[in-house]
Design a protein around this motif. Structure first.
Motif, PDB file in Angstrom:
ATOM      1  N   ALA A  61      17.479 -15.130  23.173  1.00 52.99           N
ATOM      2  CA  ALA A  61      18.436 -15.514  24.218  1.00 52.99           C
ATOM      3  C   ALA A  61      19.861 -15.214  23.791  1.00 52.99           C
ATOM      4  O   ALA A  61      20.678 -14.758  24.608  1.00 52.99           O
ATOM      5  CB  ALA A  61      18.275 -16.998  24.549  1.00 52.99           C
ATOM      6  N   GLU A  62      20.184 -15.427  22.507  1.00 56.99           N
ATOM      7  CA  GLU A  62      21.544 -15.179  22.017  1.00 56.99           C
ATOM      8  C   GLU A  62      21.933 -13.715  22.152  1.00 56.99           C
ATOM      9  O   GLU A  62      23.075 -13.389  22.505  1.00 56.99           O
ATOM     10  CB  GLU A  62      21.673 -15.628  20.557  1.00 56.99           C
ATOM     11  N   ASP A  81      19.029 -12.744  32.078  1.00 60.90           N
ATOM     12  CA  ASP A  81      17.595 -12.677  32.369  1.00 60.90           C
ATOM     13  C   ASP A  81      17.142 -11.253  32.671  1.00 60.90           C
ATOM     14  O   ASP A  81      15.932 -10.966  32.622  1.00 60.90           O
ATOM     15  CB  ASP A  81      17.251 -13.576  33.557  1.00 60.90           C
ATOM     16  N   TYR A  82      18.100 -10.373  33.003  1.00 62.13           N
ATOM     17  CA  TYR A  82      17.748  -8.989  33.294  1.00 62.13           C
ATOM     18  C   TYR A  82      18.231  -8.032  32.191  1.00 62.13           C
ATOM     19  O   TYR A  82      18.466  -6.858  32.436  1.00 62.13           O
ATOM     20  CB  TYR A  82      18.274  -8.590  34.670  1.00 62.13           C
ATOM     21  N   VAL A  83      18.344  -8.592  30.997  1.00 60.35           N
ATOM     22  CA  VAL A  83      18.575  -7.796  29.791  1.00 60.35           C
ATOM     23  C   VAL A  83      17.291  -7.820  28.972  1.00 60.35           C
ATOM     24  O   VAL A  83      16.708  -8.883  28.758  1.00 60.35           O
ATOM     25  CB  VAL A  83      19.743  -8.364  28.952  1.00 60.35           C
ATOM     26  N   ALA A 272      22.872  -8.191  15.713  1.00 56.67           N
ATOM     27  CA  ALA A 272      23.252  -7.477  16.934  1.00 56.67           C
ATOM     28  C   ALA A 272      23.928  -8.409  17.933  1.00 56.67           C
ATOM     29  O   ALA A 272      24.865  -7.998  18.641  1.00 56.67           O
ATOM     30  CB  ALA A 272      22.027  -6.825  17.564  1.00 56.67           C
ATOM     31  N   ALA A 273      23.476  -9.659  18.009  1.00 59.38           N
ATOM     32  CA  ALA A 273      24.114 -10.622  18.904  1.00 59.38           C
ATOM     33  C   ALA A 273      25.577 -10.802  18.529  1.00 59.38           C
ATOM     34  O   ALA A 273      26.460 -10.855  19.400  1.00 59.38           O
ATOM     35  CB  ALA A 273      23.376 -11.956  18.849  1.00 59.38           C
ATOM     36  N   TYR A 274      25.831 -10.856  17.232  1.00 59.62           N
ATOM     37  CA  TYR A 274      27.220 -10.964  16.773  1.00 59.62           C
ATOM     38  C   TYR A 274      28.001  -9.706  17.161  1.00 59.62           C
ATOM     39  O   TYR A 274      29.130  -9.786  17.656  1.00 59.62           O
ATOM     40  CB  TYR A 274      27.237 -11.161  15.263  1.00 59.62           C
ATOM     41  N   ALA A 275      27.394  -8.540  16.964  1.00 56.82           N
ATOM     42  CA  ALA A 275      28.079  -7.277  17.265  1.00 56.82           C
ATOM     43  C   ALA A 275      28.440  -7.174  18.743  1.00 56.82           C
ATOM     44  O   ALA A 275      29.543  -6.738  19.102  1.00 56.82           O
ATOM     45  CB  ALA A 275      27.207  -6.099  16.851  1.00 56.82           C
ATOM     46  N   PHE A 276      27.538  -7.573  19.628  1.00 59.57           N
ATOM     47  CA  PHE A 276      27.789  -7.436  21.065  1.00 59.57           C
ATOM     48  C   PHE A 276      28.812  -8.446  21.586  1.00 59.57           C
ATOM     49  O   PHE A 276      29.303  -8.290  22.711  1.00 59.57           O
ATOM     50  CB  PHE A 276      26.482  -7.525  21.851  1.00 59.57           C
ATOM     51  N   THR A 277      29.153  -9.463  20.793  1.00 53.85           N
ATOM     52  CA  THR A 277      30.266 -10.324  21.203  1.00 53.85           C
ATOM     53  C   THR A 277      31.605  -9.645  20.953  1.00 53.85           C
ATOM     54  O   THR A 277      32.638 -10.130  21.409  1.00 53.85           O
ATOM     55  CB  THR A 277      30.238 -11.676  20.456  1.00 53.85           C
ATOM     56  N   GLU A 278      31.591  -8.523  20.223  1.00 54.40           N
ATOM     57  CA  GLU A 278      32.764  -7.696  19.946  1.00 54.40           C
ATOM     58  C   GLU A 278      33.909  -8.477  19.290  1.00 54.40           C
ATOM     59  O   GLU A 278      35.022  -8.549  19.820  1.00 54.40           O
ATOM     60  CB  GLU A 278      33.243  -6.995  21.226  1.00 54.40           C
ATOM     61  N   PRO A 279      33.651  -9.051  18.107  1.00 56.16           N
ATOM     62  CA  PRO A 279      34.736  -9.713  17.374  1.00 56.16           C
ATOM     63  C   PRO A 279      35.773  -8.680  16.928  1.00 56.16           C
ATOM     64  O   PRO A 279      35.474  -7.482  16.831  1.00 56.16           O
ATOM     65  CB  PRO A 279      34.018 -10.338  16.170  1.00 56.16           C
ATOM     66  N   PRO A 280      37.001  -9.104  16.666  1.00 57.42           N
ATOM     67  CA  PRO A 280      38.096  -8.152  16.378  1.00 57.42           C
ATOM     68  C   PRO A 280      37.798  -7.167  15.266  1.00 57.42           C
ATOM     69  O   PRO A 280      38.142  -5.976  15.375  1.00 57.42           O
ATOM     70  CB  PRO A 280      39.262  -9.070  16.008  1.00 57.42           C
ATOM     71  N   GLU A 281      37.144  -7.608  14.186  1.00 58.97           N
ATOM     72  CA  GLU A 281      36.907  -6.686  13.068  1.00 58.97           C
ATOM     73  C   GLU A 281      35.936  -5.564  13.445  1.00 58.97           C
ATOM     74  O   GLU A 281      36.057  -4.434  12.952  1.00 58.97           O
ATOM     75  CB  GLU A 281      36.391  -7.436  11.831  1.00 58.97           C
TER      76      GLU A 281
END
Length: 427
Positions: A61-62, A81-83, A272-281
């Motif tokens: 889910a994350e 839900d559609y990912v 990948a969940a962390y990456a897709f949140t697009e943190p500044p670094e």
């Protein structure tokens, strides 16, 4: 059915064998991002390494929520839900082709695995060229005639596949082409699969970018991943965005996924969940990568232009698609063989991408020029002028020298061959 090893993987393995044998070979064949993993992603992977359960088929889910946020920030309202997540967008593309059924339209040329995957599931690809100067999307008017012709033969054509920006040409389909393509897809009732794995590596961020999902969200599936933008090819993680309310398609895709890959690797999903949140670094890392890809691919483009080749300027990713037809060496297979065997330059033949085998076009990937070690690659990534780094400038010199030798020597060899043939005929 005869299935062969992917042309890109086969070429890379051949080049590595040659290098181990002591040959100097410039690897311009393999489309790997050629950069190290960001430390923040390594930390996330290690922290999640004890997660060894299978998890949901659609993905954690994350991760689905993070991917939905990624598309939301690009103007595409997305329901988690559609990912659907998978072990690389390549697997998701295969699953989607299988789930949709029927024959599929794709661009000629297009990435080597598209047609191969269609063949694997028993679908017949319909190859349609792109408009002049573009890539990744078939010419809409030619698509209409191709689909109508196929349907008169009793074929069921259900989908259309585009790549934005494109592999192998490095070009981006124009908004005008995408608008017309969407109109045609509605008229012909085609589902559009849009492979947008290079979207964040568009060289000029001011260049107009139109996804089919911007115009036809009800019939567009988008696939993407982290193998190109964040150089995580070996981690094998991808995500697909399905149309809102496409319950039947989601059910079919999950059924395919459940029988092929069960679920993506849990620790990789966490990173990948962390990456897709697009943190500044990570946003900065993608920006650095885009600038490096743009500079080096443009430098390689310049060398081919200097050698007299016809080639379109790259717009995204790390590819160019030159035509060496002016040398009159034969088709793409022969040109590829000569470049590798006689000049130590590894490329892929255009016919592997569905192009005309008699044409002398080749796909050139520039992303393995950044260095052999992590230190060299990081230096290239952060350098204000990566083209001046000795390992990159040396590779560019190797390329230009090989292309010039090819241009100078071949006419002489053709002349000697003609003289020899004339002598034999007179004798």
């Amino acid at each position: 059915m005869t299935v062969t090893l992917s042309a890109t993987l086969a070429a890379n393995e051949d080049i590595e064998r040659r290098r181990r044998a002591g040959e100097r070979v410039l690897n311009l064949a393999f489309g790997e991002a050629g950069l190290p993993v960001h430390p923040a992603l390594r930390d996330k992977l290690v922290a999640a390494s004890e997660r060894n359960g299978y998890g949901p088929v659609a993905g954690a889910a994350e991760l689905r929520e993070a991917a939905a946020g990624y598309w939301n920030r690009r103007g595409l309202a997305t329901d988690p839900d559609y990912v659907v997540c998978g072990p690389g967008s390549k697997s998701l593309l295969y699953g989607m082709i299988l789930a949709l059924g029927g024959d599929i339209v794709m661009t000629a040329p297009s990435w080597v695995s598209y047609a191969a995957q269609a063949d694997l599931v028993g679908a017949r690809p319909i190859m349609v060229p792109a408009p002049p100067g573009e890539g990744g999307a078939p010419d809409p008017d030619k698509l209409v005639s191709a689909v109508l012709h196929a349907r008169t033969q009793g074929r069921t054509v259900r989908s259309l596949l585009v790549t934005l920006p494109d592999n192998p040409t490095g070009r981006l389909a124009s908004p005008r082409t995408i608008h017309r393509l969407v109109e045609v897809a509605r008229e012909l009732d085609l589902v559009i699969i849009s492979d947008e794995i290079y979207r964040d590596l568009l060289h000029d961020t001011a260049l107009p970018y139109t996804s089919p999902a911007d115009l036809a969200p009800e019939r567009t599936v988008i696939t993407t991943g982290l193998s190109k933008s964040l150089a995580l090819g070996g981690w094998r993680i991808g995500v697909a965005r399905l149309p809102d309310g496409a319950t039947r398609l989601r059910t079919q895709l999950l059924a395919v996924a459940s029988e092929i890959w069960s679920a993506p690797a849990a620790p990789v999903q966490d990173a990948a969940a962390y990456a897709f949140t697009e943190p500044p670094e990570l946003v900065e890392r993608v920006n650095q990568s885009r600038r490096l890809h743009a500079k080096v691919s443009r430098a390689v483009y310049d060398r081919f232009v200097e050698a007299g080749c016809a080639v379109a300027k790259p717009q995204g990713g790390f590819y160019i698609y030159p035509d060496l037809g002016h040398l009159r060496l034969g088709g793409s297979a022969e040109v590829t063989r000569i470049l590798l065997d006689e000049h130590g330059i590894g490329v892929l033949p255009g016919h592997a991408f569905g192009d005309d085998p008699s044409a002398a076009r080749v796909r050139v990937a520039t992303s393995l020029l950044y260095g052999e070690s992590t230190e060299e690659r990081l230096t290239a990534l952060t350098s204000a002028d990566p083209l001046c780094l000795p390992w990159i400038s040396g590779s560019l010199d190797h390329l230009l020298m090989g292309l010039k030798e090819l241009s100078v020597r071949r006419p002489r060899e053709r002349h000697r061959s003609l003289v020899s043939q004339l002598g034999e005929s007179l004798g």
